[in-house]
Scaffold this active site. Structure first.
Site, PDB file in Angstrom:
ATOM      1  N   GLU A 440      65.296 -66.313 -13.071  1.00 32.44           N
ATOM      2  CA  GLU A 440      63.945 -66.821 -13.363  1.00 32.44           C
ATOM      3  C   GLU A 440      63.275 -66.034 -14.492  1.00 32.44           C
ATOM      4  O   GLU A 440      62.055 -65.862 -14.512  1.00 32.44           O
ATOM      5  CB  GLU A 440      63.059 -66.813 -12.110  1.00 32.44           C
ATOM      6  CG  GLU A 440      63.630 -67.549 -10.928  1.00 32.44           C
ATOM      7  CD  GLU A 440      63.955 -68.994 -11.220  1.00 32.44           C
ATOM      8  OE1 GLU A 440      63.386 -69.561 -12.170  1.00 32.44           O
ATOM      9  OE2 GLU A 440      64.791 -69.561 -10.504  1.00 32.44           O
ATOM     10  N   GLY A 441      64.069 -65.584 -15.431  1.00 29.82           N
ATOM     11  CA  GLY A 441      63.562 -64.776 -16.536  1.00 29.82           C
ATOM     12  C   GLY A 441      63.717 -63.306 -16.222  1.00 29.82           C
ATOM     13  O   GLY A 441      63.081 -62.800 -15.292  1.00 29.82           O
TER      14      GLY A 441
END
Length: 596
Positions: A440-441
């Site tokens: 998610e980053g």
């Protein structure tokens, strides 16, 4: 043996005491969510997690998922646990009642998510991804797609995924190659390959709804040419049940360090039928609706891992007999003292405790802003809450997952050699927690988002949602004789944050590498100040309760002791972080690439 007891008392403290707003009206739609109702929900969630999910955590890790003749099988017990999870209504907690949801506030949802992550992180990814897909579809899809898909996702009979990453593009989604060709009937044909797809295929639900980033034939280059498509595993029949198999298959399962009971898939889309979600070439905007929700939830994964590690470490420290206390034997009736008497073991346990309770408090503040953003009748209040949640999303994601992994590693250290082997389950927490800093980053990307996007956005408007309430509270706290000894160090740390912010604003405008070089240090500094602020607020509540003669003296005295530990032993890291930020990029960028 992994052990866990939901920290319900601290959850109630966060929900009903720390972030309570006395005298205010409930947000629209939450009038019936009284403290008693909230407590009952949390108690039932705790019961489900400890009785159904925890027993499957170690066994699911050992067994993992498997791909058999094109079908992904989850570990033994997972399908039955998911069926019970769905039957209990847990998939519908945070969804709109218009689609069969319960409409519960994020302040409750995030606490339930924490319990799920503490007891079985791999399991939690399946419904977690589905809720993210629900958010994106609800926010951007056509009414026809909402009507066809959301009720099934909400009731848990169908699940969802997010399909972004390709072998050649991870963070830089502008490089993706998956293509979408429009058809005469308004649908699209999707062709391409995706990797690292959590819950990409499994045997828990009767259908899986993939949200896929792809390019239209006329798409401009880069991220401005990305569109979002809904691609089901099975095409819905006229009666709404799963019909013909779509052109999407799981070509392989990833062999991973952790979260082994979560099916992380390589997916192939071969002329698969899909439908556009939102506007053409605006897929990133729609996908970020899902990703922002997921990033906050990933932060909670870090907290969940930290809490599980803490409880395991405390239990072991109370039982493990090694050596005698430096000040003299504490248990002369035993061959040795339990290791919890040793200062360094206390240091480790208090560090994890301070991380966990501080993060739970900060997470509760952000969750409350999400509820205000979605429900408050005043547009100005909604905007302020949106600004605040946007600012804090990268902080919560990166800080909580950094601290969660650190907590799991410290917890393993408490066990010593016994932590390094599988018998006690601590090494699984370390392995499982590590991915939360990546997906998610990555946390480095979160730091760049904070420094490069959130700080300068709207001429610094987002920062005011944090800086103003912190400054006002600390100024008042310094006038309180009982609170001032705790507030003063936090006030000084807040001053360091202000200096760091101004320094980055000045240097970063001239040279983006200057901002990039210190982004991770700045996020950690920001996060420590935010936790310090939470601890002073918690201390104020605890002092008031003790002054009123509460019968729960042990709880509030422990809260004050932990606040002092954080402020005296952890918060001083801010000084070193500020020095590192002021040093800039020089030493970091000095070596020529060939010299590495």
């Amino acid at each position: 043996m992994q052990t866990y007891k939901a920290p319900l008392r601290d959850m109630r403290f966060v929900l009903h005491e720390l972030h309570a707003d006395p005298g205010s009206e409930p947000l629209p739609g939450l009038e019936e969510i009284t403290p008693d109702v909230a407590d009952a929900i949390l108690e039932e969630a705790a019961k489900f997690c400890t009785e159904r999910l925890l027993p499957l955590n170690a066994s699911g890790d050992a067994e993992g998922c498997r791909l058999e003749n094109g079908v992904v099988r989850t570990p033994k017990g997972f399908p039955e646990a998911y069926a019970a999870f769905r039957a209990g209504g847990w998939t519908a907690m945070g969804s709109d009642p218009a689609y069969g949801g319960q409409g519960l506030p994020e302040t409750i949802n995030k606490l339930v998510e924490e319990m799920i992550c503490s007891t079985n992180l791999s399991f939690g990814l399946y419904p977690g991804l589905s809720h993210g897909a629900y958010k994106a579809i609800a926010g951007h899809a056509s009414e026809a797609l909402k009507a066809a898909y959301l009720p099934k996702i909400v009731d848990g009979t169908w699940s969802g995924t997010m399909c972004l990453t390709e072998a050649h593009c991870g963070t830089d989604l502008g490089l993706l190659r998956t293509r979408a060709v429009p058809q005469d009937d308004g649908s699209y044909r999707i062709t391409g390959s995706k990797i690292f797809i959590s819950a990409g295929d499994h045997d828990l639900t009767e259908n899986i709804v993939h949200l896929v980033l792809a390019r239209l034939p006329d798409a401009p280059k880069g991220v401005k040419g990305i569109s979002l498509f809904l691609v089901p595993k099975f095409l819905p029949a006229p009666d709404g049940t799963p019909g013909a198999r779509n052109g999407v298959t799981c070509s392989a399962l990833e062999h991973k360090m952790g979260i082994k009971a979560s099916a992380t898939c390589q997916l192939s889309f071969d002329d698969a039928v899909g439908w556009l979600v939102g506007e053409p070439h605006k897929g990133m905007r729609a996908m970020f609706t899902m990703m922002n929700s997921e990033r906050l939830s990933v932060g909670i994964q870090g907290l969940g891992a930290g809490e599980a590690a803490y409880q395991g470490a405390v239990a072991y420290a109370r039982e493990r007999l090694q050596g005698r206390a430096l000040s003299g034997a504490k248990r002369p009736d035993l061959a040795a003292d339990p290791i919890i008497v040793h200062p360094d073991v206390r240091r480790m346990l208090m560090t994890i405790r301070a991380y966990n309770e501080g993060a739970r408090a900060l997470g509760g503040w952000v969750a409350r802003s999400l509820d205000v953003m979605e429900r408050h009748p005043d547009p100005a209040e909604r905007r302020r809450a949106e600004d605040f949640s946007a600012l804090m999303t990268p902080v919560v994601k990166a800080l909580f997952t950094d601290l969660g992994f650190e907590a799991a590693s410290i917890g393993l250290q408490v066990y010593g050699g016994h932590g390094f082997i599988r018998d006690h389950g601590m090494e699984q927490y370390v392995r499982d927690a590590r991915i939360s800093m990546i997906y998610e980053g990555t946390n480095g990307v979160q730091a760049l988002d904070l420094v490069g996007r959130k700080l300068p956005a709207h001429a610094g408007r987002l920062l005011r949602g944090f800086f103003h309430p912190v400054l006002a509270f600390l100024d008042a706290a310094l006038e309180d004789d009982a609170l001032a000894p705790l507030a003063l160090p936090v006030s000084k740390a807040f001053g360091a944050l202000q200096l760091a912010t101004a320094h980055i604003a000045q240097r970063g405008l001239k040279d983006p590498d200057e901002a990039g070089a210190v982004a991770t240090d700045y996020l950690r500094l920001f996060g420590l100040v935010a936790l310090g602020f939470m601890w002073v607020r918690a201390a104020k509540v605890a002092q008031a309760a003790l002054a009123d003669g509460t019968p729960e003296r042990d709880f509030y005295e422990a809260k004050l002791a932990t606040a002092r530990f954080f402020i005296e032993r952890i918060l001083p890291q801010v000084a070193g972080l500020l020095a590192a930020i002021k040093s800039g990029k020089g030493a970091m960028m000095a070596l020529d690439e060939a010299m590495f």
